[in-house]
Design an enzyme around this catalytic site. Structure first.
Site, mmCIF file in Angstrom:
data_model
loop_
_atom_site.group_PDB
_atom_site.id
_atom_site.type_symbol
_atom_site.label_atom_id
_atom_site.label_comp_id
_atom_site.label_asym_id
_atom_site.label_seq_id
_atom_site.Cartn_x
_atom_site.Cartn_y
_atom_site.Cartn_z
ATOM 1 N N LYS A 56 44.353 -47.207 27.483
ATOM 2 C CA LYS A 56 44.347 -46.211 28.553
ATOM 3 C C LYS A 56 43.549 -44.970 28.158
ATOM 4 O O LYS A 56 42.717 -44.475 28.938
ATOM 5 C CB LYS A 56 45.782 -45.813 28.903
ATOM 6 N N ALA A 85 49.611 -43.016 27.102
ATOM 7 C CA ALA A 85 50.967 -43.425 26.732
ATOM 8 C C ALA A 85 51.383 -44.674 27.496
ATOM 9 O O ALA A 85 50.905 -44.924 28.609
ATOM 10 C CB ALA A 85 51.958 -42.290 26.990
ATOM 11 N N ASP A 86 52.267 -45.440 26.887
ATOM 12 C CA ASP A 86 52.819 -46.614 27.549
ATOM 13 C C ASP A 86 54.242 -46.834 27.051
ATOM 14 O O ASP A 86 54.526 -46.629 25.864
ATOM 15 C CB ASP A 86 51.974 -47.854 27.264
ATOM 16 N N THR A 87 55.130 -47.247 27.953
ATOM 17 C CA THR A 87 56.547 -47.428 27.620
ATOM 18 C C THR A 87 57.015 -48.819 28.035
ATOM 19 O O THR A 87 56.678 -49.295 29.121
ATOM 20 C CB THR A 87 57.412 -46.372 28.333
ATOM 21 N N GLY A 122 54.461 -45.869 23.189
ATOM 22 C CA GLY A 122 53.287 -45.715 22.337
ATOM 23 C C GLY A 122 52.419 -44.594 22.874
ATOM 24 O O GLY A 122 52.307 -44.406 24.096
#
Length: 209
Positions: A56, A85-87, A122
């Site tokens: 991203k 960010a990624d969840t 992350g």
């Protein structure tokens, strides 16, 4: 060493929760959401979110660089900071992203109710220096253990009916109505919301030192 006064911060996410957390920390930033088709090559949750956060952030940086004329003097002594960010939610190694539909949301919530699961976020920070045309990366992830109270069928279906579940990993948002089912949190609460704010602050500070 990065000078934040000469650095434009870009949040590569349209998540209102992440935006609120960034404002809470006092950062001034703009939002440019990634348009890349996410590709997962990892299997471990921490590596998955790190991989996706990097994709991203890198995608947004490339979009910006393609849209501006780097020969302009206006960019001298300036830097870009892209934050991606990624969840995901994980239970027994099974990774849960955002539910596709009502049935999928029910399956997710039912699988974690009354038990402990993990939330991984992350984050990737990319610093681009307009003078040197160089970019620096820092990618990390945080894990928080979340224990839920048991939930009845009617409680799960009622929560899903609020539609609060569809844009959230694991099918729930800890900061909303779902909070009444959260029994215990071990780790960073903000990490569950979608951004490990304290860790992010420390990592940005390290770029400055």
């Amino acid at each position: 060493m990065i000078n934040l006064e000469k650095t434009k911060i870009i949040l590569a996410s349209q998540s209102p929760r992440r935006s609120e957390l960034m404002k809470q920390a006092g950062y001034e930033f703009e939002i440019i959401a990634s348009t890349i088709e996410e590709k997962i090559t990892q299997t471990k949750p921490n590596l998955v979110v790190e991989e996706l956060s990097l994709q991203k952030a890198d995608n947004v940086l490339n979009m910006i660089l393609k849209s501006i004329d780097l020969s302009l003097m206006a960019f001298d002594d300036l830097s870009l900071m892209i934050i991606g960010a990624d969840t995901v939610v994980s239970k027994n190694g099974n990774i849960m992203v955002k539910p596709k539909d009502r049935e999928n949301a029910y399956e997710m919530i039912h699988s974690i109710q009354g038990q402990t699961h993990q939330v991984y976020t992350g984050v990737t920070i990319i610093i681009y220096d307009f003078n040197t045309r160089e970019k620096s990366y820092k990618t990390f992830s945080e894990c928080t253990n979340v224990t839920l109270y048991p939930m009845t069928h009617s409680e799960i279906t009622h929560y899903i009916s609020t539609s609060d579940c569809y844009d959230k990993a694991g099918g729930y948002g800890i900061q909303g109505e779902f909070a009444v089912y959260v029994k215990e949190i071990n780790g960073d609460y903000n990490n569950v919301v979608g951004l490990p704010l304290a860790r992010l602050y420390q990592e940005i500070k390290n770029f400055k030192e």
